[in-house]
Design a protein around this motif. Structure first.
Motif, PDB file in Angstrom:
ATOM      1  N   ASP A 195      30.949  -9.206  22.454  1.00 36.08           N
ATOM      2  CA  ASP A 195      29.858  -9.469  21.506  1.00 36.08           C
ATOM      3  C   ASP A 195      29.078  -8.174  21.310  1.00 36.08           C
ATOM      4  OD1 ASP A 195      27.678 -10.320  20.065  1.00 36.08           O
ATOM      5  OD2 ASP A 195      27.396 -12.160  21.226  1.00 36.08           O
ATOM      6  N   THR A 196      28.931  -7.746  20.069  1.00 35.91           N
ATOM      7  CA  THR A 196      28.206  -6.499  19.800  1.00 35.91           C
ATOM      8  C   THR A 196      26.740  -6.586  20.210  1.00 35.91           C
ATOM      9  OG1 THR A 196      27.830  -7.242  17.518  1.00 35.91           O
ATOM     10  CG2 THR A 196      29.739  -5.816  17.906  1.00 35.91           C
ATOM     11  N   ASP A 197      26.223  -7.804  20.373  1.00 35.08           N
ATOM     12  CA  ASP A 197      24.830  -7.953  20.811  1.00 35.08           C
ATOM     13  C   ASP A 197      24.623  -7.418  22.221  1.00 35.08           C
ATOM     14  OD1 ASP A 197      24.130  -9.076  18.430  1.00 35.08           O
ATOM     15  OD2 ASP A 197      24.249 -11.145  19.129  1.00 35.08           O
ATOM     16  N   THR A 198      25.717  -7.246  22.982  1.00 41.95           N
ATOM     17  CA  THR A 198      25.583  -6.742  24.357  1.00 41.95           C
ATOM     18  C   THR A 198      25.482  -5.216  24.398  1.00 41.95           C
ATOM     19  OG1 THR A 198      27.997  -6.699  24.625  1.00 41.95           O
ATOM     20  CG2 THR A 198      26.857  -8.688  25.331  1.00 41.95           C
ATOM     21  N   ILE A 199      25.661  -4.543  23.249  1.00 41.98           N
ATOM     22  CA  ILE A 199      25.530  -3.080  23.227  1.00 41.98           C
ATOM     23  C   ILE A 199      24.066  -2.711  23.415  1.00 41.98           C
ATOM     24  CG2 ILE A 199      25.874  -0.986  21.870  1.00 41.98           C
ATOM     25  CD1 ILE A 199      28.130  -2.420  20.403  1.00 41.98           C
ATOM     26  N   ARG A 200      23.807  -1.806  24.330  1.00 42.09           N
ATOM     27  CA  ARG A 200      22.438  -1.397  24.633  1.00 42.09           C
ATOM     28  C   ARG A 200      21.755  -0.847  23.387  1.00 42.09           C
ATOM     29  NH1 ARG A 200      19.044   0.091  28.809  1.00 42.09           N
ATOM     30  NH2 ARG A 200      17.930   2.063  28.603  1.00 42.09           N
ATOM     31  N   SER A 201      20.501  -1.198  23.213  1.00 42.00           N
ATOM     32  CA  SER A 201      19.730  -0.770  22.052  1.00 42.00           C
ATOM     33  C   SER A 201      19.748   0.752  21.941  1.00 42.00           C
ATOM     34  CB  SER A 201      18.294  -1.279  22.182  1.00 42.00           C
ATOM     35  OG  SER A 201      17.521  -0.835  21.100  1.00 42.00           O
ATOM     36  N   GLY A 202      20.097   1.247  20.742  1.00 47.26           N
ATOM     37  CA  GLY A 202      20.135   2.681  20.510  1.00 47.26           C
ATOM     38  C   GLY A 202      21.512   3.287  20.685  1.00 47.26           C
ATOM     39  N   ALA A 203      22.463   2.539  21.275  1.00 45.57           N
ATOM     40  CA  ALA A 203      23.826   3.037  21.469  1.00 45.57           C
ATOM     41  C   ALA A 203      24.756   2.416  20.430  1.00 45.57           C
ATOM     42  CB  ALA A 203      24.315   2.705  22.880  1.00 45.57           C
ATOM     43  N   SER A 204      25.888   3.077  20.183  1.00 43.74           N
ATOM     44  CA  SER A 204      26.855   2.565  19.212  1.00 43.74           C
ATOM     45  C   SER A 204      28.027   1.869  19.882  1.00 43.74           C
ATOM     46  CB  SER A 204      27.378   3.706  18.333  1.00 43.74           C
ATOM     47  OG  SER A 204      27.998   4.700  19.137  1.00 43.74           O
ATOM     48  N   THR A 205      28.229   2.150  21.162  1.00 45.67           N
ATOM     49  CA  THR A 205      29.329   1.509  21.897  1.00 45.67           C
ATOM     50  C   THR A 205      28.879   1.134  23.302  1.00 45.67           C
ATOM     51  OG1 THR A 205      30.197   3.609  22.767  1.00 45.67           O
ATOM     52  CG2 THR A 205      31.118   2.807  20.671  1.00 45.67           C
ATOM     53  N   ALA A 206      29.522   0.130  23.852  1.00 44.47           N
ATOM     54  CA  ALA A 206      29.346  -0.251  25.256  1.00 44.47           C
ATOM     55  C   ALA A 206      30.724  -0.217  25.907  1.00 44.47           C
ATOM     56  CB  ALA A 206      28.729  -1.638  25.381  1.00 44.47           C
ATOM     57  N   THR A 207      30.770   0.256  27.141  1.00 49.48           N
ATOM     58  CA  THR A 207      32.051   0.392  27.845  1.00 49.48           C
ATOM     59  C   THR A 207      31.958  -0.259  29.218  1.00 49.48           C
ATOM     60  OG1 THR A 207      32.476   2.494  26.746  1.00 49.48           O
ATOM     61  CG2 THR A 207      33.795   1.998  28.689  1.00 49.48           C
ATOM     62  N   VAL A 208      32.978  -1.037  29.542  1.00 51.33           N
ATOM     63  CA  VAL A 208      33.113  -1.611  30.881  1.00 51.33           C
ATOM     64  C   VAL A 208      34.509  -1.250  31.395  1.00 51.33           C
ATOM     65  CG1 VAL A 208      33.072  -3.683  32.309  1.00 51.33           C
ATOM     66  CG2 VAL A 208      31.571  -3.517  30.318  1.00 51.33           C
ATOM     67  N   GLU A 209      34.558  -0.695  32.593  1.00 48.37           N
ATOM     68  CA  GLU A 209      35.831  -0.252  33.159  1.00 48.37           C
ATOM     69  C   GLU A 209      35.902  -0.709  34.618  1.00 48.37           C
ATOM     70  OE1 GLU A 209      38.429   3.918  33.329  1.00 48.37           O
ATOM     71  OE2 GLU A 209      36.305   3.924  32.803  1.00 48.37           O
ATOM     72  N   ALA A 210      37.044  -1.234  35.024  1.00 53.15           N
ATOM     73  CA  ALA A 210      37.204  -1.719  36.403  1.00 53.15           C
ATOM     74  C   ALA A 210      38.541  -1.248  36.955  1.00 53.15           C
ATOM     75  CB  ALA A 210      37.123  -3.244  36.459  1.00 53.15           C
ATOM     76  N   CYS A 211      38.517  -0.899  38.233  1.00 51.17           N
ATOM     77  CA  CYS A 211      39.733  -0.444  38.913  1.00 51.17           C
ATOM     78  C   CYS A 211      40.117  -1.465  39.977  1.00 51.17           C
ATOM     79  CB  CYS A 211      39.508   0.929  39.549  1.00 51.17           C
ATOM     80  SG  CYS A 211      40.924   1.532  40.496  1.00 51.17           S
ATOM     81  N   PHE A 212      41.376  -1.925  39.945  1.00 49.30           N
ATOM     82  CA  PHE A 212      41.895  -2.885  40.914  1.00 49.30           C
ATOM     83  C   PHE A 212      43.073  -2.265  41.664  1.00 49.30           C
ATOM     84  CE2 PHE A 212      40.012  -5.393  37.549  1.00 49.30           C
ATOM     85  CZ  PHE A 212      39.435  -6.473  38.187  1.00 49.30           C
ATOM     86  N   THR A 213      43.263  -2.695  42.894  1.00 48.42           N
ATOM     87  CA  THR A 213      44.527  -2.424  43.589  1.00 48.42           C
ATOM     88  C   THR A 213      45.222  -3.762  43.795  1.00 48.42           C
ATOM     89  OG1 THR A 213      43.352  -2.493  45.718  1.00 48.42           O
ATOM     90  CG2 THR A 213      43.788  -0.333  44.755  1.00 48.42           C
ATOM     91  N   LEU A 214      46.481  -3.832  43.362  1.00 44.54           N
ATOM     92  CA  LEU A 214      47.213  -5.096  43.360  1.00 44.54           C
ATOM     93  C   LEU A 214      48.484  -4.980  44.188  1.00 44.54           C
ATOM     94  CD1 LEU A 214      47.049  -5.916  39.526  1.00 44.54           C
ATOM     95  CD2 LEU A 214      45.412  -6.536  41.294  1.00 44.54           C
ATOM     96  N   ASP A 215      48.837  -6.108  44.820  1.00 47.24           N
ATOM     97  CA  ASP A 215      50.124  -6.160  45.519  1.00 47.24           C
ATOM     98  C   ASP A 215      50.880  -7.458  45.238  1.00 47.24           C
ATOM     99  OD1 ASP A 215      48.651  -8.005  46.905  1.00 47.24           O
ATOM    100  OD2 ASP A 215      48.621  -6.902  48.805  1.00 47.24           O
ATOM    101  N   ASP A 216      50.329  -8.291  44.315  1.00 43.22           N
ATOM    102  CA  ASP A 216      50.994  -9.546  43.985  1.00 43.22           C
ATOM    103  C   ASP A 216      52.170  -9.264  43.045  1.00 43.22           C
ATOM    104  OD1 ASP A 216      51.230 -12.472  43.778  1.00 43.22           O
ATOM    105  OD2 ASP A 216      50.656 -12.134  41.693  1.00 43.22           O
TER     106      ASP A 216
END
Length: 563
Positions: free
Chosen positions: A51-72
């Motif tokens: 949802d673009t409403d979650t972009i912080r006021s004054g910014a044009s983009t929001a970024t979420v990045e997550a790192c996982f280690t998997l063995d399944d």
């Protein structure tokens, strides 16, 4: 497990990076500090709606990045099937929300659809919040929990596969019976079309050959005259090219004896003469094939007109027409089965019903056996959570169906996509109270504990490596809170747990403790998160216990809470 999450310009979070650890990770902070925003960011990583409403006021983009280690192996196989490489089990998921451009989704720097991410996300993190607690109030979710507990999901999948095939057979029979009149009309049409195509005797590429031959016949006179002119110049007329090349060849043949340096030129002169001779012979042969045949031209034009007529009806080229012929031939074969097909389908339905009934009855028996074990396990877990007089049960209701094909406990029972019978969890928290549906009797705190008990029991059957509990402490306090913390700690021995809580008793059980904090600078609000060391943990738990005023007594009590 979830190694790290990075959040940029998302809601009131400007720039945040936090590493998580195996075991029980607890997030605390005042109401409104941003704990739920971190949960929203995790939902985004798992394929949730952007949802673009979650972009912080004054910014044009929001970024979420997550790192996982998997063995399944299954999760890694799902990623490999998408053509994405995974080194040493490390998976990095990135979502970029833009107010002006298309949102982007990446997995290990490869583009990914949100649907594909959602399917993978279901195997990465299991999030439980107030919504999940409320889902317990809906009986339709209870069969899933029971089947997971009884390890019956594979049995159910086998039944559902047979049930889907049975429904498909029923649909086929219904279509044939409903459209008998239409079927006969369709048969007549298909027979006509097949006869028309077959009579034409088409072959792929035939029209191209006919067009080439037509073009040659249309220009036969020009071709004949042009070839004759060439032959005159090349070989037949006085002073022809061949005559002149012959002189050149004869002159050159004796020169290499005088000067060997002219050997190559002598050979080339001879080759030119021979090439001209061969060309003249080929042209004379070709001239003999040129025919003035108006009858053949008319025959070709009629054939092309026939082919073009078929193209207008059945396809743009002969290959498509022949493919259509194959398709309608198969359809006609199916339609031509007629009554034989109906009889065969009815027999097939009887066979499928018999198989389904056997699978449904066996699944029902297995569920009832699993329900007995689940009852004892849930009651034990809830007693551990200070519900000493609790009663828990699974109610089975088998709907009678006089036309049904499944007989269970001496009565015909309705069969549906999940087998037979409807399942509902019943609950009684206090002595003397009858067992009743959860929705009609359980309080918010009791629902939270029932959900925690079920998740604790289902821990071993659940392949998802990370569990998030949001407000699992809703409606509880005191000694019950401590027991909930102990239960979470127990689950965290096998999985990575992230728990958002307001209770110091649960925070004290943490293997890793994080504080979410909101600050206001000027007109901007920022949310940050930090991992607490021992002394800061003591201060945070003291604050959670006694409010903003921290005394030596609250600090001592906080130290005692840290396990």
């Amino acid at each position: 497990m979830l190694q790290e999450i990075r959040i940029t310009n998302f809601a009131i979070i400007e720039n945040l990076a936090i590493e998580f650890h195996f075991g029980l990770n607890v997030l605390t902070g005042e109401t409104g500090a941003g704990k739920s925003i971190i949960l929203d960011a995790l939902n985004l990583i798992l394929g949730g709606r952007a949802d673009t409403d979650t972009i912080r006021s004054g910014a044009s983009t929001a970024t979420v990045e997550a790192c996982f280690t998997l063995d399944d192996p299954q999760t890694l196989a799902m990623i490999a099937d998408l053509g994405i490489d995974v080194d040493n089990g490390e998976v990095i998921i990135k979502r970029i929300i833009s107010s002006s451009e298309k949102n982007r989704t990446y997995l290990n720097n490869s583009n990914l659809t949100v649907a594909a991410l959602s399917a993978i996300g279901d195997r990465l993190i299991d999030i439980h919040g107030q919504h999940d607690h409320q889902s317990l109030l809906h009986p339709e979710t209870h069969v899933d929990l029971l089947d997971h507990y009884g390890r019956l999901m594979q049995n159910r999948a086998e039944f559902q596969e047979h049930y889907a095939a049975y429904q498909k057979t029923l649909q086929t029979l219904k279509q044939i019976q409903t459209h008998q009149g239409e079927r006969l009309q369709r048969q007549d049409l298909l027979n006509f079309q097949i006869d028309e195509i077959d009579k034409a005797g088409l072959s792929v590429g035939e029209d191209d050959g006919l067009k080439s031959e037509k073009n040659k016949l249309n220009h036969a006179e020009k071709l004949h005259q042009s070839v004759q002119n060439i032959l005159d110049t090349l070989a037949d007329a006085d002073g022809s090219v061949l005559e002149l090349l012959g002189r050149v060849d004869r002159e050159l043949q004796g020169l290499p004896e005088i000067d060997p340096a002219l050997e190559t030129q002598a050979q080339r002169g001879q080759t030119a003469y021979l090439e001209a001779q061969e060309l003249a012979e080929e042209l004379r042969d070709y001239q003999k094939t040129i025919e003035f045949n108006p009858a053949r031209l008319e025959e070709i034009e009629d054939r092309l007109a026939e082919i073009n007529g078929l193209k207008r009806k059945y396809g743009n080229d002969i290959a498509t027409i022949l493919e259509y012929r194959e398709t309608i031939g198969q359809e006609l074969a199916t339609l031509s089965l007629g009554e034989e097909s109906i009889d065969a389908l009815k027999e097939e339905i009887k066979t499928q019903q018999k198989a389904l009934a056997g699978l449904a009855v066996e699944l029902a028996k297995q569920r009832e056996q699993a329900a007995e074990k689940l009852k004892k396990a849930v009651e034990k877990e809830l007693r551990d959570l200070n519900m000493k007089h609790v009663q828990f049960s699974v109610r089975f209701v088998y709907e009678t169906d006089a036309e049904g094909f499944t007989t269970y406990k001496n009565k015909k029972t309705r069969t549906h996509a999940n087998g037979i019978g409807e399942i509902e969890f019943l609950f009684s928290p206090n002595p003397g109270e009858d067992l009743r549906p959860l929705a009609k009797i359980a309080s918010g705190g009791e629902i939270s504990r029932v959900m925690l008990a079920l998740k604790s029991i289902l821990n071993e059957q659940d392949p998802v490596p990370v569990m998030v509990f949001d407000e699992v402490d809703s409606g509880i306090s005191g000694s019950v809170a401590e027991k909930v913390g102990t239960k979470l700690k127990k689950i965290a021995e096998q999985k990575q747990i992230l728990c958002i809580t307001h209770l110091p008793q649960i925070a004290g059980m943490a293997d890793s403790h994080y504080r979410v904090h909101k600050t206001v600078s000027g007109k901007r609000t920022r949310s940050t998160i930090i991992e607490l060391d021992y002394e800061h943990r003591v201060e945070e738990i003291a604050r959670m216990s006694g409010g903003e005023t921290i005394t030596e007594t609250t600090l001592k009590h906080a130290r005692e809470m840290i396990k």
